[in-house]
Design an enzyme around this catalytic site. Structure first.
Site, PDB file in Angstrom:
ATOM      1  N   GLU A 115       1.045  -6.475   6.349  1.00 13.40           N
ATOM      2  CA  GLU A 115       1.691  -5.914   7.550  1.00 13.40           C
ATOM      3  C   GLU A 115       1.300  -4.448   7.663  1.00 13.40           C
ATOM      4  O   GLU A 115       1.589  -3.658   6.747  1.00 13.40           O
ATOM      5  CB  GLU A 115       3.218  -6.053   7.495  1.00 13.40           C
ATOM      6  CG  GLU A 115       3.677  -7.481   7.699  1.00 13.40           C
ATOM      7  CD  GLU A 115       5.186  -7.628   7.855  1.00 13.40           C
ATOM      8  OE1 GLU A 115       5.839  -6.707   8.386  1.00 13.40           O
ATOM      9  OE2 GLU A 115       5.704  -8.681   7.432  1.00 13.40           O
TER      10      GLU A 115
ATOM     11  N   GLU B 184       9.012  -9.366   2.001  1.00  9.99           N
ATOM     12  CA  GLU B 184       9.910  -8.198   1.879  1.00  9.99           C
ATOM     13  C   GLU B 184      11.195  -8.580   1.135  1.00  9.99           C
ATOM     14  O   GLU B 184      12.299  -8.371   1.616  1.00  9.99           O
ATOM     15  CB  GLU B 184      10.204  -7.587   3.257  1.00  9.99           C
ATOM     16  CG  GLU B 184       8.946  -7.046   3.906  1.00  9.99           C
ATOM     17  CD  GLU B 184       9.154  -6.108   5.091  1.00  9.99           C
ATOM     18  OE1 GLU B 184      10.296  -5.950   5.559  1.00  9.99           O
ATOM     19  OE2 GLU B 184       8.148  -5.517   5.542  1.00  9.99           O
TER      20      GLU B 184
HETATM   21  O1  AHR Z   1       6.612  -7.005  11.813  1.00 13.67           O
HETATM   22  C1  AHR Z   1       7.973  -6.836  12.023  1.00 13.67           C
HETATM   23  C2  AHR Z   1       8.793  -6.866  10.736  1.00 13.67           C
HETATM   24  O2  AHR Z   1       8.457  -5.779   9.953  1.00 13.67           O
HETATM   25  C3  AHR Z   1       8.561  -8.043   9.839  1.00 13.67           C
HETATM   26  O3  AHR Z   1       9.299  -9.149  10.189  1.00 13.67           O
HETATM   27  C4  AHR Z   1       9.019  -7.529   8.509  1.00 13.67           C
HETATM   28  O4  AHR Z   1       8.364  -8.155   7.433  1.00 13.67           O
HETATM   29  C5  AHR Z   1       8.737  -6.039   8.600  1.00 13.67           C
HETATM   30  O5  AHR Z   1       9.810  -5.274   8.194  1.00 13.67           O
END
Ligand code: AHR
Length: 492
Positions: free
Chosen positions: A296, A173
């Site tokens: 994710e 990110e």
């Molecule tokens: O999964 C929780 C968080 O969500 C992670 O650390 C981040 O990459 C995302 O914003």
């Protein structure tokens, strides 16, 4: 009536088993408590890693595990996590509750976990606050076989052989917690860092660039244009929340049909996201060399009452089972481009497959879906066409049924089906084209309540059962799906 054509004569590519991957971050009680209890713990463990969790993950057939973050990755300095534990420096986990991180779980412990559960490691490096040199050294430490400062340091820390490491993420990110970069800037940074992520000996690294958040199509465009030639994978992050308000995402267990509907509607957005990001990737990479890595995904609700807001601990209900089933069907159906996906997160955080409390452990409905769907891992994808009634709530409608199919090595056909409607059955008729079969069996996950979930007092409230509602006659398959159900059929 839902009509599904199963195109058994059109098998083109494999569904990578890595679509069934997971994510474990130094966040809340995921690593510490959920996985790592330390060698001296009373909780039965192997080299500090809890045995009950290892057994459950092996049984679920976890193929790949991402670590150490998440946002934590871009603050993590790997050298803090090697060597004698008592000498490892402590740090503050600024993203997740400001707690002290003692670095007892580091590279060696993560690699040991992967060995124990039989999963491939996927490590995410630090671009946001780390240096190119630091990343270069980490790769050398883990994968170099010859004589070098880093390989000798690894040996001094008790590991003679290098590890096999294929999947490596160059930042997380980086448009947000990983440095708030613009895509043009990150594309250049990616190129610089990726240059020094070396392939040593027989080890080949699959380099994953930080990709877009949800519908940030410009990020994908710039990354593919400027750096597509240097990457093997591009990540995508997209979470499902029931509301459009990040400050009040709704409860994991106390919700009505309105939130059930909006959660599933928001889950279906994944299909559009993948379609549109893939279309951009196709322009620069028509042969689909670069994988889309959805590293994710999952539900994100308000934390459970009385728990640390920075720990992201939430329960997991029948609604989450549907979210998992729908997303996995979407990934299967896009497996020409989607080569890996990692649900967030493994234990005690967000849409976890396992929850722990002291020495107790429970499996969530999401765990059961992963376990049931594991039949698709590395199987040949079989395209399906679906025509189904709408599930309507208020003025909005979504398709009632989601499906995907594959044929495994032994020739068995598996069809996974979700009925999104919590009130009505779905009558399904499948036309099995190009497949001769005589036997059907199945497994179902369903419940009588939308918010049914497993607790430490009642760990088996939601669990899979044999399914007898599928009938095969003259190669025509009919299925009577109960409301809010996830079903996996095996056809021989
Ligand atoms: O999964 C929780 C968080 O969500 C992670 O650390 C981040 O990459 C995302 O914003």
């Amino acid at each position: 009536m839902t009509k599904i054509i199963v195109n058994g004569d059109v098998k083109k590519h494999r569904i990578s088993k890595n679509i069934y991957g997971h994510f474990s971050e130094h966040l809340g009680r995921c690593i510490y408590e959920g996985i790592w209890v330390g060698e001296d713990s009373k909780i039965p463990n192997t080299d500090g890693i809890r045995n009950d969790v290892v057994k459950a993950l092996r049984e679920m057939k976890i193929p790949v595990l991402r670590w150490p973050g998440g946002c934590f990755a871009d603050e993590y300095h790997w050298m803090d996590g090697i060597g004698p534990k008592e000498k490892r420096p402590k740090m503050v986990n600024t993203h997740w509750g400001g707690v002290v991180e003692n670095n007892h779980f580091g590279t060696h412990e993560f690699m040991r976990l992967c060995e124990l559960i039989g999963a491939e490691p996927y490590i995410c490096g630090n671009v946001g606050s780390g240096t190119v040199y630091e990343m270069q050294q980490w790769i050398e430490y883990m994968t170099f076989d010859g004589e070098s400062p880093m390989s000798n340091l690894r040996r001094a820390n008790g590991r003679e052989e290098p590890w096999k490491l294929t999947y490596f993420g160059i930042g997380n990110e980086n448009w947000g917690c990983g440095g708030n970069m613009r895509p043009e800037y990150y594309a250049d940074e990616f190129r610089r860092y990726a240059t020094y992520v070396r392939n040593f000996g027989g080890n080949w690294i699959y380099k994953i660039a930080c990709g877009p958040s949800s519908n940030d199509y410009r990020w994908t465009e710039v990354l593919m244009r400027e750096a597509g030639h240097m990457m093997n994978g591009l990540s995508l992050h997209h979470y499902t929340i029931p509301t459009s308000n990040w400050n009040n995402k709704g409860s994991a267990t106390r919700f009505d049909e309105k939130e059930w509907f909006s959660t599933l509607k928001n889950t279906l957005v994944m299909d559009e996201l993948i379609t549109r990001h893939s279309a951009i990737m196709d322009q620069y990479d028509p042969k689909k060399r670069v994988g889309l890595i959805v590293d994710e995904w999952g539900t994100w609700y308000n934390v459970e009452e009385g728990t640390n807001p920075g720990f992201l601990y939430q329960q997991n209900t029948m609604r989450d089972a549907l979210v998992a089933g729908i997303n996995l069907n979407i990934f299967n159906n896009h497996s020409d481009r989607v080569r890996m996906a990692n649900i967030a997160q493994l234990v005690n955080v967000l849409q976890a497959v396992i929850l722990t409390e002291g020495d107790k452990m429970i499996l969530t409905p999401t765990y059961h879906v992963f376990s049931m769907y594991s039949v698709h891992q590395d199987a040949l994808h079989v395209p399906v066409n679906i025509e189904c009634p709408e599930y309507t709530y208020g003025l909005e409608s979504i398709p009632q049924v989601s499906a995907s199919a594959s044929v495994d090595e032994s020739g068995k056909l598996h069809i996974s089906l979700c009925n999104l409607n919590p009130r009505e059955n779905a009558e399904v008729s499948c036309d099995l084209r190009g497949i001769r079969c005589s036997e059907v069996s199945g497994t179902i996950l369903t419940s009588d309540a939308m918010n049914a979930h497993n607790t430490f007092a009642e760990p088996d409230r939601v669990r899979p059962a044999a399914f007898a509602g599928a009938v095969l006659k003259n190669n025509e398959l009919t299925v009577d799906m109960p409301p809010m159900s996830v079903i996996v059929l095996e056809i021989k």
